[in-house]
Design a protein around this motif. Sequence first.
Motif, mmCIF file in Angstrom:
data_model
loop_
_atom_site.group_PDB
_atom_site.id
_atom_site.type_symbol
_atom_site.label_atom_id
_atom_site.label_comp_id
_atom_site.label_asym_id
_atom_site.label_seq_id
_atom_site.Cartn_x
_atom_site.Cartn_y
_atom_site.Cartn_z
ATOM 1 N N LEU B 27 0.825 -1.217 0.000
ATOM 2 C CA LEU B 27 0.000 0.000 0.000
ATOM 3 C C LEU B 27 0.857 1.264 0.000
ATOM 4 N N ILE B 28 2.081 1.150 0.525
ATOM 5 C CA ILE B 28 3.016 2.289 0.415
ATOM 6 C C ILE B 28 3.404 2.466 -1.055
ATOM 7 N N ASP B 29 3.724 1.350 -1.722
ATOM 8 C CA ASP B 29 4.075 1.398 -3.147
ATOM 9 C C ASP B 29 2.924 1.969 -3.978
ATOM 10 N N ALA B 30 1.702 1.655 -3.577
ATOM 11 C CA ALA B 30 0.528 2.132 -4.315
ATOM 12 C C ALA B 30 0.206 3.592 -3.974
ATOM 13 N N LYS B 31 1.043 4.187 -3.116
ATOM 14 C CA LYS B 31 0.837 5.564 -2.653
ATOM 15 C C LYS B 31 -0.524 5.751 -1.971
ATOM 16 N N SER B 32 -0.925 4.729 -1.243
ATOM 17 C CA SER B 32 -2.195 4.801 -0.523
ATOM 18 C C SER B 32 -1.990 5.146 0.944
ATOM 19 N N ILE B 33 -0.816 4.810 1.474
ATOM 20 C CA ILE B 33 -0.523 5.112 2.882
ATOM 21 C C ILE B 33 0.932 5.578 3.004
ATOM 22 N N THR B 34 1.239 6.161 4.147
ATOM 23 C CA THR B 34 2.636 6.420 4.487
ATOM 24 C C THR B 34 3.072 5.358 5.493
ATOM 25 N N SER B 35 4.376 5.334 5.779
ATOM 26 C CA SER B 35 4.876 4.279 6.681
ATOM 27 C C SER B 35 4.295 4.418 8.094
ATOM 28 N N ASP B 36 3.829 5.611 8.449
ATOM 29 C CA ASP B 36 3.200 5.786 9.763
ATOM 30 C C ASP B 36 2.009 4.851 9.943
#
Lengths: 95, 139
Positions: B27-36
Motif C-alpha cells: 500500500l506504500i508502493d501504491a501511494k495509498s498510505i505512508t509508513s506511519d
Amino acid sequence: MRIQAVCGFGCGSSLFLKIKLDEVLQANGLSAEIFCGDVGTCLSQNCDAIFISEELADRVQDRAKVPVVVINNFMNKQEVEEKTLAFFKNQAQEN
Amino acid sequence: MIQRDNIRAQVLVLNWRDAIRNVGALLIDAKSITSDYVDGMIQAVEEMGPYIVIMPGFAIAHAAPSEAVLKNDTALITLKEGVNFGSPNDPVYLVFCLCCTDRTAHRASLQEIAKRLLAEGVMERIKNAQSVDEIMACL
C-alpha cells in the motif's frame, strides 16, 4: 433493536462481523439494525447489545450497560448464530 | 476489488510484524498510505491484542483513519508459512490489509470484498494459490 458490532477502529473487522450478523438475522427471520463501532467509543453509543471479539471484550465488559456478546470466530456461522439466537431469546424473556 | 499490484502469493515472513510490514509495503508502493500507517497497524495489535485475526488463518490488518492514509485501498498477501499472532485462530496464512480515509467511505467496496472472501471454500483456495493470477481467479 440496535446491535453494535465492535472492533478496534470500527471500520475493519467489525464490518466483517456485521456482514455475518446480517446474514444470520436474515436466515432466522429476525430484524435488528447492525452498526459498526470502535472499542474506544462504543460504550457511549446508543445500542441494545455489543457484539465484540474476545480480545477486546475485557475492555468493555465491566462498564457496559447493555449485554456484551463475545464472538471468537467472526466467520463461524454456527457460533455467530448460536450466540445471536441465545441473545434474542434472553431479550424476549426479559421483556 | 483488490488491485492486482496489491496482491502477493506465498510470501516468506519472519513473524506477524513482518507480515504486516509486507502487506503494508504494497500500500506504500501504491501511494495509498505512508509508513506511519504501517506502524499504526502494528501498534494496534500490540495495544489491543490479536483481535484482527477474526477467523482461523485470516488477519485483517488495519489502523484508524488518519493523515497517514492517502486514499482508500486494500491489499492481500498469502504466507508460505503461517505465523502466530497469539490468537486462538492461529496460524495465520492470509493477511488482508485495509486503509480508509474515514470510517464509512469504503464500506460498500469492503463489503463486496468480504463477501467474496467469505464464500464457501474461497479462503482455502487462496491459501493454496501459488501465484497472484491464481489468487485473482478466486476473488
